[in-house]
Design a protein around this motif. Sequence first.
Motif, PDB file in Angstrom:
ATOM      1  N   LEU B  18       0.839  -1.206   0.000  1.00 50.73           N
ATOM      2  CA  LEU B  18       0.000   0.000   0.000  1.00 50.73           C
ATOM      3  C   LEU B  18       0.871   1.252   0.000  1.00 50.73           C
ATOM      4  O   LEU B  18       0.599   2.206  -0.739  1.00 50.73           O
ATOM      5  CB  LEU B  18      -0.867   0.023   1.247  1.00 50.73           C
ATOM      6  CG  LEU B  18      -2.289  -0.497   1.156  1.00 50.73           C
ATOM      7  CD1 LEU B  18      -2.978  -0.263   2.478  1.00 50.73           C
ATOM      8  CD2 LEU B  18      -3.028   0.192   0.045  1.00 50.73           C
ATOM      9  N   PHE B  19       1.911   1.234   0.826  1.00 50.42           N
ATOM     10  CA  PHE B  19       2.787   2.403   0.907  1.00 50.42           C
ATOM     11  C   PHE B  19       3.429   2.675  -0.449  1.00 50.42           C
ATOM     12  O   PHE B  19       3.500   3.830  -0.894  1.00 50.42           O
ATOM     13  CB  PHE B  19       3.864   2.165   1.971  1.00 50.42           C
ATOM     14  CG  PHE B  19       4.668   3.386   2.299  1.00 50.42           C
ATOM     15  CD1 PHE B  19       4.220   4.284   3.250  1.00 50.42           C
ATOM     16  CD2 PHE B  19       5.864   3.636   1.667  1.00 50.42           C
ATOM     17  CE1 PHE B  19       4.940   5.415   3.542  1.00 50.42           C
ATOM     18  CE2 PHE B  19       6.591   4.772   1.958  1.00 50.42           C
ATOM     19  CZ  PHE B  19       6.136   5.655   2.894  1.00 50.42           C
ATOM     20  N   CYS B  20       3.860   1.607  -1.130  1.00 52.11           N
ATOM     21  CA  CYS B  20       4.537   1.812  -2.411  1.00 52.11           C
ATOM     22  C   CYS B  20       3.550   2.266  -3.487  1.00 52.11           C
ATOM     23  O   CYS B  20       3.921   3.044  -4.370  1.00 52.11           O
ATOM     24  CB  CYS B  20       5.245   0.539  -2.829  1.00 52.11           C
ATOM     25  SG  CYS B  20       6.644   0.208  -1.744  1.00 52.11           S
ATOM     26  N   ILE B  21       2.289   1.812  -3.402  1.00 50.59           N
ATOM     27  CA  ILE B  21       1.280   2.345  -4.328  1.00 50.59           C
ATOM     28  C   ILE B  21       1.141   3.847  -4.099  1.00 50.59           C
ATOM     29  O   ILE B  21       1.058   4.637  -5.044  1.00 50.59           O
ATOM     30  CB  ILE B  21      -0.063   1.620  -4.139  1.00 50.59           C
ATOM     31  CG1 ILE B  21       0.045   0.169  -4.607  1.00 50.59           C
ATOM     32  CG2 ILE B  21      -1.173   2.320  -4.904  1.00 50.59           C
ATOM     33  CD1 ILE B  21      -1.191  -0.652  -4.344  1.00 50.59           C
ATOM     34  N   GLY B  22       1.155   4.255  -2.802  1.00 53.25           N
ATOM     35  CA  GLY B  22       1.081   5.675  -2.489  1.00 53.25           C
ATOM     36  C   GLY B  22       2.271   6.451  -3.026  1.00 53.25           C
ATOM     37  O   GLY B  22       2.118   7.517  -3.623  1.00 53.25           O
ATOM     38  N   VAL B  23       3.470   5.897  -2.835  1.00 55.53           N
ATOM     39  CA  VAL B  23       4.680   6.563  -3.345  1.00 55.53           C
ATOM     40  C   VAL B  23       4.594   6.699  -4.858  1.00 55.53           C
ATOM     41  O   VAL B  23       4.902   7.762  -5.429  1.00 55.53           O
ATOM     42  CB  VAL B  23       5.937   5.767  -2.940  1.00 55.53           C
ATOM     43  CG1 VAL B  23       7.158   6.312  -3.655  1.00 55.53           C
ATOM     44  CG2 VAL B  23       6.147   5.829  -1.452  1.00 55.53           C
ATOM     45  N   PHE B  24       4.135   5.626  -5.513  1.00 53.98           N
ATOM     46  CA  PHE B  24       4.003   5.644  -6.965  1.00 53.98           C
ATOM     47  C   PHE B  24       3.061   6.774  -7.391  1.00 53.98           C
ATOM     48  O   PHE B  24       3.378   7.548  -8.307  1.00 53.98           O
ATOM     49  CB  PHE B  24       3.475   4.287  -7.437  1.00 53.98           C
ATOM     50  CG  PHE B  24       3.438   4.125  -8.912  1.00 53.98           C
ATOM     51  CD1 PHE B  24       4.582   3.763  -9.602  1.00 53.98           C
ATOM     52  CD2 PHE B  24       2.265   4.335  -9.622  1.00 53.98           C
ATOM     53  CE1 PHE B  24       4.550   3.611 -10.971  1.00 53.98           C
ATOM     54  CE2 PHE B  24       2.229   4.191 -10.980  1.00 53.98           C
ATOM     55  CZ  PHE B  24       3.372   3.831 -11.664  1.00 53.98           C
ATOM     56  N   GLY B  25       1.920   6.891  -6.693  1.00 52.82           N
ATOM     57  CA  GLY B  25       0.962   7.940  -7.037  1.00 52.82           C
ATOM     58  C   GLY B  25       1.545   9.329  -6.855  1.00 52.82           C
ATOM     59  O   GLY B  25       1.352  10.213  -7.679  1.00 52.82           O
ATOM     60  N   LEU B  27       4.666  10.218  -7.016  1.00 49.87           N
ATOM     61  CA  LEU B  27       5.744  10.535  -7.954  1.00 49.87           C
ATOM     62  C   LEU B  27       5.254  10.604  -9.394  1.00 49.87           C
ATOM     63  O   LEU B  27       5.863  11.283 -10.214  1.00 49.87           O
ATOM     64  CB  LEU B  27       6.856   9.486  -7.837  1.00 49.87           C
ATOM     65  CG  LEU B  27       7.634   9.526  -6.529  1.00 49.87           C
ATOM     66  CD1 LEU B  27       8.643   8.413  -6.480  1.00 49.87           C
ATOM     67  CD2 LEU B  27       8.321  10.859  -6.360  1.00 49.87           C
ATOM     68  N   VAL B  28       4.168   9.898  -9.726  1.00 50.64           N
ATOM     69  CA  VAL B  28       3.804   9.766 -11.133  1.00 50.64           C
ATOM     70  C   VAL B  28       2.606  10.636 -11.518  1.00 50.64           C
ATOM     71  O   VAL B  28       2.583  11.186 -12.618  1.00 50.64           O
ATOM     72  CB  VAL B  28       3.524   8.278 -11.453  1.00 50.64           C
ATOM     73  CG1 VAL B  28       2.866   8.123 -12.795  1.00 50.64           C
ATOM     74  CG2 VAL B  28       4.829   7.506 -11.416  1.00 50.64           C
ATOM     75  N   ARG B  29       1.624  10.795 -10.623  1.00 46.09           N
ATOM     76  CA  ARG B  29       0.431  11.539 -11.018  1.00 46.09           C
ATOM     77  C   ARG B  29       0.702  13.040 -11.051  1.00 46.09           C
ATOM     78  O   ARG B  29       1.557  13.533 -10.314  1.00 46.09           O
ATOM     79  CB  ARG B  29      -0.726  11.244 -10.054  1.00 46.09           C
ATOM     80  CG  ARG B  29      -1.310   9.872 -10.233  1.00 46.09           C
ATOM     81  CD  ARG B  29      -1.887   9.641 -11.612  1.00 46.09           C
ATOM     82  NE  ARG B  29      -2.900  10.602 -11.957  1.00 46.09           N
ATOM     83  CZ  ARG B  29      -4.185  10.324 -12.044  1.00 46.09           C
ATOM     84  NH1 ARG B  29      -4.617   9.115 -11.803  1.00 46.09           N
ATOM     85  NH2 ARG B  29      -5.053  11.251 -12.381  1.00 46.09           N
ATOM     86  N   SER B  38      -2.932  10.001  -2.594  1.00 39.38           N
ATOM     87  CA  SER B  38      -1.858   9.019  -2.462  1.00 39.38           C
ATOM     88  C   SER B  38      -1.160   9.169  -1.114  1.00 39.38           C
ATOM     89  O   SER B  38      -0.758   8.175  -0.496  1.00 39.38           O
ATOM     90  CB  SER B  38      -0.849   9.196  -3.585  1.00 39.38           C
ATOM     91  OG  SER B  38      -1.480   9.133  -4.831  1.00 39.38           O
TER      92      SER B  38
END
Lengths: 171, 104
Positions: B18-25, B27-29, B38
């Motif tokens: 979950l944390f990495c999905i948040g980090v991804f959001g 950095l990318v969105r 995120s």
Amino acid sequence: MNFSVSEAVFLLLAFATVFSASLVIAARNPINSAMALVATFFFLAAIYAQLLAHTIAVLQILVYAGAIMVLFLFVIMLLSLTDLGAPGPRVTFHRVVGGAAAFGLFVALVLALLRWHANPVTGRPGSGLRFGTLEAVGGLLYTRWLLPFEAVSLLLLVAMVGAVVVAKPRV
Amino acid sequence: MQPSPVDIQHYLLLAALLFCIGVFGVLVRRNALVVFMSIELMLNAANLTFLAFARDRLDDAGHLAALFVIAVAAAEAAIGLAIIIAMFRNRGTVNMEDIRTMKY
């Protein structure tokens, strides 16, 4: 492989949580993101309840899925982002690096978790059945953690005033 | 008190994901609102870790940490959304890539 009921429930909730969390990131329209986030909060509340954190599970639904998400939806509708604008290039250097960093962090966390082993549960005497109930959490909150609790109330007051001042057109 | 029927490590793994999905959001969105959501995901991942360790060690203090995280997240959401509104009023956009200066 045979699963116990708890494990099956956990797996189901975990997949639902990860799926809805991915939808938050993937949805083009912020409204859809917000709705997926509400679903994520509900699934997480169920997982908290499975961890015997009943009080926090209720608070999660009240504060997160209730108050915070209403705030989000209000702001999305206030901004009326009807035109999402030109999409822009989908793959940029910045995005590739960001995605790689997130994936690298996940690999690092998994490697760290694989090296860690849980201690055998010792269980403090007297914690037993009261664990995670409002009685146990509230008892600690109003005795040992009273000062942080009062500090949080001050923080919320400051945030309230700050939000009004920042969002005002002219100060 | 029984130990948790599900291995604590599984909860920690879910929290890491979950944390990495948040980090991804983050950095990318590009949409500031989605970036904000995120961040909420990352805070919830931290909460899940607190609660998993609290269950493992049968210590209620982890629940209090999660409680404070929720309170701070509420304050952060109020301030952050106010900043997004002010930003939209001044610049007419919530796209992170269009906002390159702190001030006109």
